[in-house]
Scaffold this active site. Structure first.
Site, mmCIF file in Angstrom:
data_model
loop_
_atom_site.group_PDB
_atom_site.id
_atom_site.type_symbol
_atom_site.label_atom_id
_atom_site.label_comp_id
_atom_site.label_asym_id
_atom_site.label_seq_id
_atom_site.Cartn_x
_atom_site.Cartn_y
_atom_site.Cartn_z
ATOM 1 N N HIS A 197 29.092 -2.280 -9.161
ATOM 2 C CA HIS A 197 28.738 -0.864 -9.095
ATOM 3 C C HIS A 197 28.171 -0.409 -10.445
ATOM 4 C CE1 HIS A 197 29.663 3.520 -9.263
ATOM 5 N NE2 HIS A 197 29.133 3.431 -8.056
ATOM 6 N N THR A 199 28.928 1.663 -12.541
ATOM 7 C CA THR A 199 29.874 1.933 -13.629
ATOM 8 C C THR A 199 30.567 0.677 -14.146
ATOM 9 O OG1 THR A 199 31.598 2.288 -11.976
ATOM 10 C CG2 THR A 199 30.458 4.256 -12.803
ATOM 11 N N LYS A 200 30.310 -0.463 -13.525
ATOM 12 C CA LYS A 200 31.020 -1.676 -13.927
ATOM 13 C C LYS A 200 30.330 -2.336 -15.126
ATOM 14 C CE LYS A 200 34.238 -1.600 -10.732
ATOM 15 N NZ LYS A 200 34.215 -0.181 -10.350
ATOM 16 N N VAL A 201 31.021 -3.307 -15.728
ATOM 17 C CA VAL A 201 30.499 -3.907 -16.963
ATOM 18 C C VAL A 201 29.176 -4.629 -16.700
ATOM 19 C CG1 VAL A 201 31.808 -6.080 -16.786
ATOM 20 C CG2 VAL A 201 31.168 -5.184 -19.036
#
Ligand SMILES: Cc1ncc(COP(=O)(O)O)c(C=O)c1O
Length: 398
Positions: A197, A199-201
């Site tokens: 997603h 927002t993930k790293v």
């Protein structure tokens, strides 16, 4: 710089940061590389259905996770659902109470019954003891979570699942790049799920995958996310459409190339947070075991009673200063609809942590100097806790 309580933005002062700082700002990587990849997608006119970028992304993710197979999907939630079906889960599945609501929702959506277990108060992760306490004769599986990217006690859970003859899979949505006892996250249990997603790293706009060493499981998953069809377009059974697109893989590959730099930046921020917050009463940084690999993408503190002000008050103070913190994950999932209507379960550690945790901004867009200023604000808020607590009480009294 704040000299007195009235300088705090929440009390009418000027915000410390002119521009907001966020938790989970997208790590895009080299935009020129991204545009070149997208141009290639258009030139080939091959937009989805197992194109070359998706295959390359799968290869690279499998390599990083130390496994043989990766099946890319349109998001992490779909990957969890495919995995639950492909492993034949039925009835009750044990899930930690402290996680993003997508974990139990993925199961509930399929007609499975998430049964919540408590967590270790030091790490926020479920462990073999808390999972064992939730196992009943109706349990068929365990969906464990590596919360905030910190690996849970995966080997102990493998032993527990073996003893009880249960399926064990991991929601590793937040744990890309991490390791447990030197083994990369990705290779534990029957399979693990990553989220990509925004927002993930590592992000693919929206995306996810299942990683596994089980060739048969991988093959069934690949068919299930393509309407149940195999590579020859024979329908093998029921399926859905959960494929990753080429555009998503273009972003995924570009973001993945930036991973090492992102994780290194996050580690430096983590160390600065640890140093700056060391002397702040009641604000406890949840530390990682730095001998393990981690993405350090989630910088989490617990606001304990010693701080003199509650977690919600501190969140309000920081947000007013343009430090956009998140109450990840509060309340625990067992307190959310539709789960809260079930017979009351007592999960004291999950409840206590959920009431105290706060995720602070980090990532390449947050500098060491930003971290220092955020910590100065936290220190200042704690030093002025009585004033802020009075203000909160006055606010609540209307
Ligand atoms: C722990 C956890 N599980 C599952 C998900 C769902 O992943 P996605 O947003 O890719 O569907 C997320 C993130 O959103 C998550 O943090």
């Amino acid at each position: 710089m704040k000299l007195q309580a009235a300088d705090l933005a929440v009390l009418g002062g000027t915000p410390e940061f002119a521009e907001p700082l966020f938790v989970g700002r997208p790590n895009v990587g080299d935009t020129a590389r991204l545009f070149a990849r997208l141009q290639g997608v258009l030139d080939r006119n091959w937009l989805t259905n197992g194109g070359p970028l998706v295959r390359e992304f799968e290869r690279r993710v499998a390599e990083r996770a130390g496994v043989r197979y990766c099946v890319a999907t349109c998001n992490g939630t779909a990957a969890l659902q495919l995995l639950a079906r492909a492993t034949g889960m039925r009835g009750d599945v044990v899930v930690p109470a402290l996680t993003f609501v997508a974990t139990p929702h993925a199961l509930q959506w399929l007609g499975l019954r998430p049964v919540f277990c408590d967590v270790d108060p030091r790490t926020g992760n479920a462990d073999a003891a808390t999972v064992a306490a939730a196992i009943t004769p109706r349990t068929t599986a365990i969906l464990a979570v590596h919360l905030w990217g910190r690996p849970c006690a995966a080997e102990e859970l493998e032993a527990l699942a073996d003893r009880h003859g249960l399926t064990l899979v991991f929601d590793a949505a937040q744990a890309f790049g991490a390791s447990y006892r030197g083994r990369p996250v990705g290779g534990f249990g029957a399979a693990e799920v990553f989220s990509f997603h925004a927002t993930k790293v590592v992000n693919a706009f929206e995306g996810g995958c299942v990683v596994t060493d089980d060739a048969d499981l991988a093959e069934r998953l690949r068919a299930m996310c393509n309407f149940g069809m195999n590579g020859s377009r024979d329908v093998l059974g029921p399926g859905t459409n959960a494929k990753m697109s080429e555009a998503a893989a273009a972003m995924g590959l570009t973001s993945l190339e930036a991973y090492d730099a992102s994780a290194a930046h996050n580690l430096a921020n983590h160390r600065r947070y640890a140093r700056e917050l060391a002397g702040v009463d009641g604000v406890r940084l949840l530390r990682f075991d730095e001998r393990q690999r981690n993405n350090y993408h989630y910088e989490v503190v617990a606001v304990d009673p010693g701080a003199g002000l509650g977690r919600d008050t501190l969140a309000e103070v920081l947000t007013a200063e343009n430090v956009i913190v998140q109450k990840y994950f509060s309340p625990g999932c067992h307190r959310l609809p539709p789960y809260r209507d079930r017979a009351a379960v007592s999960l004291p550690h999950a409840d206590a942590l959920a009431a105290r945790v706060l995720a602070l901004p980090t990532g390449p867009s947050v500098s060491l100097e930003d971290v220092r200023r955020i910590c100065d604000l936290i220190r200042f808020a704690v030093a002025h806790a009585p004033t802020l607590a009075n203000r909160a009480e006055a606010y609540l009294a209307g």
